[in-house]
Design a protein around this motif. Structure first.
Motif, mmCIF file in Angstrom:
data_model
loop_
_atom_site.group_PDB
_atom_site.id
_atom_site.type_symbol
_atom_site.label_atom_id
_atom_site.label_comp_id
_atom_site.label_asym_id
_atom_site.label_seq_id
_atom_site.Cartn_x
_atom_site.Cartn_y
_atom_site.Cartn_z
ATOM 1 N N ARG A 100 0.438 -1.133 -0.209
ATOM 2 C CA ARG A 100 -0.251 0.116 0.162
ATOM 3 C C ARG A 100 1.139 1.163 0.431
ATOM 4 O O ARG A 100 0.945 2.285 -0.639
ATOM 5 C CB ARG A 100 -1.159 0.020 1.100
ATOM 6 N N GLY A 101 2.160 1.274 0.557
ATOM 7 C CA GLY A 101 3.137 2.494 1.371
ATOM 8 C C GLY A 101 3.489 2.704 -0.309
ATOM 9 O O GLY A 101 3.622 3.430 -0.607
ATOM 10 N N LEU A 102 4.348 1.608 -0.928
ATOM 11 C CA LEU A 102 5.516 1.732 -2.120
ATOM 12 C C LEU A 102 4.845 1.176 -3.743
ATOM 13 O O LEU A 102 5.536 1.614 -4.299
ATOM 14 C CB LEU A 102 6.783 1.378 -1.246
ATOM 15 N N GLY A 103 3.734 0.914 -3.355
ATOM 16 C CA GLY A 103 3.785 -0.305 -5.182
ATOM 17 C C GLY A 103 4.290 -1.496 -4.973
ATOM 18 O O GLY A 103 5.301 -1.529 -4.802
ATOM 19 N N SER A 104 3.712 -2.297 -5.251
ATOM 20 C CA SER A 104 4.213 -3.580 -5.614
ATOM 21 C C SER A 104 5.333 -4.328 -5.978
ATOM 22 O O SER A 104 6.633 -4.874 -5.558
ATOM 23 C CB SER A 104 2.745 -4.776 -6.040
ATOM 24 N N SER A 105 5.804 -2.642 -7.010
ATOM 25 C CA SER A 105 6.825 -3.168 -8.002
ATOM 26 C C SER A 105 8.534 -2.809 -6.994
ATOM 27 O O SER A 105 9.321 -2.966 -7.425
ATOM 28 C CB SER A 105 6.860 -2.031 -8.762
ATOM 29 N N GLN A 106 8.127 -2.078 -6.209
ATOM 30 C CA GLN A 106 10.123 -2.043 -5.458
ATOM 31 C C GLN A 106 9.218 -2.855 -3.959
ATOM 32 O O GLN A 106 8.673 -4.178 -3.597
ATOM 33 C CB GLN A 106 9.224 -0.510 -4.255
ATOM 34 N N LEU A 107 10.940 -2.823 -3.646
ATOM 35 C CA LEU A 107 11.532 -3.928 -3.015
ATOM 36 C C LEU A 107 11.187 -4.398 -1.791
ATOM 37 O O LEU A 107 10.307 -3.024 -0.802
ATOM 38 C CB LEU A 107 12.964 -3.826 -2.984
ATOM 39 N N LEU A 108 10.561 -5.043 -0.939
ATOM 40 C CA LEU A 108 9.913 -5.047 0.469
ATOM 41 C C LEU A 108 10.616 -4.912 1.095
ATOM 42 O O LEU A 108 10.119 -4.310 2.211
ATOM 43 C CB LEU A 108 8.979 -6.264 0.575
ATOM 44 N N GLU A 109 12.196 -5.049 0.771
ATOM 45 C CA GLU A 109 12.624 -4.890 2.355
ATOM 46 C C GLU A 109 13.432 -3.392 2.190
ATOM 47 O O GLU A 109 13.304 -2.802 3.097
ATOM 48 C CB GLU A 109 14.461 -5.857 2.049
ATOM 49 N N GLU A 110 12.685 -2.603 1.229
ATOM 50 C CA GLU A 110 12.989 -1.056 1.846
ATOM 51 C C GLU A 110 12.041 0.269 2.243
ATOM 52 O O GLU A 110 12.682 0.515 2.918
ATOM 53 C CB GLU A 110 12.981 -0.716 0.349
ATOM 54 N N ALA A 111 10.928 -1.153 2.581
ATOM 55 C CA ALA A 111 10.254 -0.364 3.701
ATOM 56 C C ALA A 111 9.512 -0.425 5.157
ATOM 57 O O ALA A 111 10.363 -1.798 5.063
ATOM 58 C CB ALA A 111 8.683 -0.021 3.149
ATOM 59 N N ASP A 112 9.976 0.129 5.969
ATOM 60 C CA ASP A 112 9.244 -0.895 7.800
ATOM 61 C C ASP A 112 8.450 0.097 7.979
ATOM 62 O O ASP A 112 8.440 0.860 8.533
ATOM 63 C CB ASP A 112 10.662 -0.346 8.762
ATOM 64 N N LEU A 113 7.219 0.107 7.508
ATOM 65 C CA LEU A 113 5.898 0.392 8.311
ATOM 66 C C LEU A 113 5.174 -0.425 8.928
ATOM 67 O O LEU A 113 4.295 0.339 9.711
ATOM 68 C CB LEU A 113 4.242 0.744 6.904
ATOM 69 N N ILE A 114 5.938 -1.244 9.547
ATOM 70 C CA ILE A 114 5.678 -1.324 10.673
ATOM 71 C C ILE A 114 5.989 -0.584 12.292
ATOM 72 O O ILE A 114 6.680 -0.694 11.890
ATOM 73 C CB ILE A 114 5.028 -2.824 10.836
ATOM 74 N N ASN A 115 5.206 -0.815 12.971
ATOM 75 C CA ASN A 115 5.362 0.129 14.275
ATOM 76 C C ASN A 115 6.312 -0.982 15.038
ATOM 77 O O ASN A 115 5.856 -2.572 15.209
ATOM 78 C CB ASN A 115 4.710 0.228 14.839
ATOM 79 N N ARG A 116 7.494 -0.597 15.589
ATOM 80 C CA ARG A 116 8.759 -1.819 15.775
ATOM 81 C C ARG A 116 8.301 -2.299 17.498
ATOM 82 O O ARG A 116 8.792 -2.911 17.365
ATOM 83 C CB ARG A 116 9.879 -1.006 15.564
ATOM 84 N N GLU A 117 7.963 -0.941 17.886
ATOM 85 C CA GLU A 117 7.252 -1.760 19.352
ATOM 86 C C GLU A 117 6.942 -2.794 19.372
ATOM 87 O O GLU A 117 6.568 -3.621 19.981
ATOM 88 C CB GLU A 117 6.852 -0.474 19.748
ATOM 89 N N ASP A 118 5.006 -2.731 18.834
ATOM 90 C CA ASP A 118 3.602 -3.104 18.250
ATOM 91 C C ASP A 118 5.092 -4.577 17.617
ATOM 92 O O ASP A 118 4.353 -6.041 17.989
ATOM 93 C CB ASP A 118 3.240 -3.076 16.851
ATOM 94 N N GLN A 119 5.446 -4.477 16.455
ATOM 95 C CA GLN A 119 5.797 -5.446 16.322
ATOM 96 C C GLN A 119 6.947 -6.645 17.481
ATOM 97 O O GLN A 119 6.968 -7.871 17.598
ATOM 98 C CB GLN A 119 7.025 -5.539 14.945
#
Length: 382
Positions: free
Chosen positions: A170-189
C-alpha cells in the motif's frame, strides 16, 4: 453558338449518368462501405492490440506480485525456523530442565543403593514412583511444547508477515522491494513476537501440574516390572496427551501459550463509529486478536492434533533406536529400565531446533503446509 456547343457536351454526360447511374451509386456505396469497414477494422485492431498489451502488462505485474509474495512467504518461514523458534525453545529447554530436575531423586536412589540401610522399601518405591511420573511428564511436556509452540510461532510470524507485506504494498507499490520499507511499528512488532516466551515465562507454571495429573492417571496401574516396548510406549504417550488435551474447556491449552482473551475490548473498539477511537486500536491489539482467532479455529485444532500424532511417531522411532540398541518392537524392557531413557529423551527434543528432525517433520506435514499457505494468503483454511 457557345450554348449549342455546351449543350452538345452535356448530352453525353447526362446520357452517361442516366445509363450508369445505378452502377455508379452502387460502386460508390460499396467503396464507401469498404472504406468505413476498413476504418472500423483498423480502429478495433488498434484497440485490440492496446487491450492485449494491457493484459500482458497486467499478467506480468501479477506474476511479479506472485513471485514477491512467494519469496516473502518463504522468507517468513525461514525467520520462524531459524530465529524466533530457536530462541523460544532454548529458553523453554532451560526452564523444563530447571522445573523438572530429577537429579535429587536419582541421587537419593543411588545413595540408597550404595548404603542399603539409608532408605526403607517404602521410601524407595515412593522415589521410583515420583521418578516415573516426572520422567514421563518431562518427555510428554517437551514433545507437546516443541510441537504446539512451533505451530504457534509460525502462526505469529505468518500473520505479522502478511500485514507487513500488505502495508508495504500500500505504501510503496508492489514493484518496489519489500525490504526497502518498514511500515510496521517496531514496538508493536517486538511486543507481539515476545509473546512466544509466554509459555516459558508463565504457561509452564500451570502446564506442568496439569500434565502430571494426566501422567499419573495413565501410569497409576503400571508397575516398574511391567515390560514396555515401543508399541506400549506409543499408546501410553498418546493416551497421556489425549487426557491432557481433553481435560477442561476445549481450548484450555491456549491459556498456556498466550495471555488471556481481551477480545471483547477490541471488538468494542472496532464497532465504534468514532474515527478517533478506531485509531486507538493499535497494531498489537489487531495482531493478538487475529492470532487468537486462528488458534481457536477448528482447522488449527486439526493441525495440532495431526502434528502431535506425527511427533509421537517420530519420538517412538528415536526410542526404538536407543532402547536395547534398536531391538524389535515386541521385545521391550522393564519400565524401571525405560524411565531414565524417557527422561533423557524429553530434553533431546528441545536441543538444536534449527537441525531438529521433529520440527522438519512437522513442517513437512501436508496439512500443515496447506494451513500456513492459506493463513498467509488470508484465505479461509477449510
Amino acid at each position: 453558338m457557345f450554348g449549342l456547343v455546351r449543350d452538345s457536351k452535356m448530352f453525353p454526360i447526362r446520357d452517361f449518368w442516366k445509363r450508369y447511374k445505378r452502377k455508379i451509386l452502387i460502386t460508390a456505396g460499396v467503396l464507401g462501405s469498404g472504406y468505413f469497414l476498413y476504418r472500423q477494422y483498423d480502429y478495433y485492431s488498434r484497440r485490440l492490440y492496446d487491450i492485449q498489451k494491457e493484459l500482458d502488462n497486467e499478467r506480468e505485474a501479477d506474476e511479479l506480485i506472485k513471485a514477491q509474495i512467494q519469496a516473502h512467504f518463504e522468507n517468513i518461514q525461514r525467520i520462524a525456523d531459524t530465529t524466533t523458534l530457536p530462541h523460544a525453545l532454548q529458553h523453554l529447554h532451560n526452564r523444563i530442565e530447571e522445573d523438572l530436575d530429577l537429579s535429587h531423586l536419582t541421587e537419593r536412589l543411588m545413595m540408597g543403593k550404595g548404603e542399603p540401610n539409608t532408605l526403607t522399601l517404602a521410601e524407595k518405591l515412593d522415589l521410583w514412583e515420583n521418578l516415573k511420573i516426572l520422567s514421563f511428564t518431562k518427555m510428554v511436556i517437551s514433545l507437546w511444547a516443541i510441537t504446539v509452540l512451533s505451530l504457534y510461532i509460525r502462526v505469529q510470524v505468518n500473520i505479522l508477515g502478511r500485514h507487513m507485506y500488505i502495508d508495504t504494498a500500500r505504501g510503496l507499490g508492489s514493484s518496489q522491494l519489500l525490504e526497502e520499507a518498514d511500515l510496521i511499528n517496531r514496538e508493536d512488532q517486538q511486543k507481539f513476537l515476545a509473546i512466544s516466551d509466554f509459555l516459558c515465562n508463565y504457561g509452564l507454571n500451570a502446564l506442568i501440574p496439569k500434565l502430571q495429573v494426566a501422567v499419573g492417571e495413565v501410569l497409576k496401574r503400571r508397575q516398574l516390572r511391567d515390560v514396555f516396548n515401543t508399541t506400549v510406549l506409543r499408546d501410553t504417550t498418546t493416551q497421556i496427551i489425549k487426557i491432557f488435551m481433553s481435560t477442561g474447556s476445549p481450548h484450555h491449552w491456549l491459556d498456556y501459550l498466550m495471555p488471556g482473551d481481551n477480545q471483547s475490548n477490541i471488538t468494542d473498539t472496532l464497532s465504534t463509529d468514532d474515527d478517533a477511537a478506531a485509531r486507538n486500536f493499535n497494531k498489537f491489539d489487531q495482531l493478538m486478536m487475529e492470532t487468537r482467532a486462528v488458534l481457536l479455529s477448528a482447522e488449527f485444532g486439526s493441525v495440532v492434533e495431526r502434528s502431535l500424532e506425527v511427533g509421537v511417531d517420530g519420538l517412538m522411532d528415536e526410542m526404538e533406536a536407543s532402547v536395547a540398541g534398536g531391538s524389535s518392537r515386541t521385545s521391550g524392557i522393564p519400565l524401571a529400565r525405560l524411565v531414565p531413557r524417557v527422561a533423557q529423551m524429553g530434553l533431546l527434543l528441545l536441543e538444536d531446533p534449527i537441525k531438529s528432525r521433529f520440527i522438519k517433520t512437522i513442517r513437512g506435514i501436508p496439512e500443515v503446509e496447506i494451513f500456513f499457505t492459506l493463513l498467509y494468503a488470508n484465505m479461509p483454511t477449510s
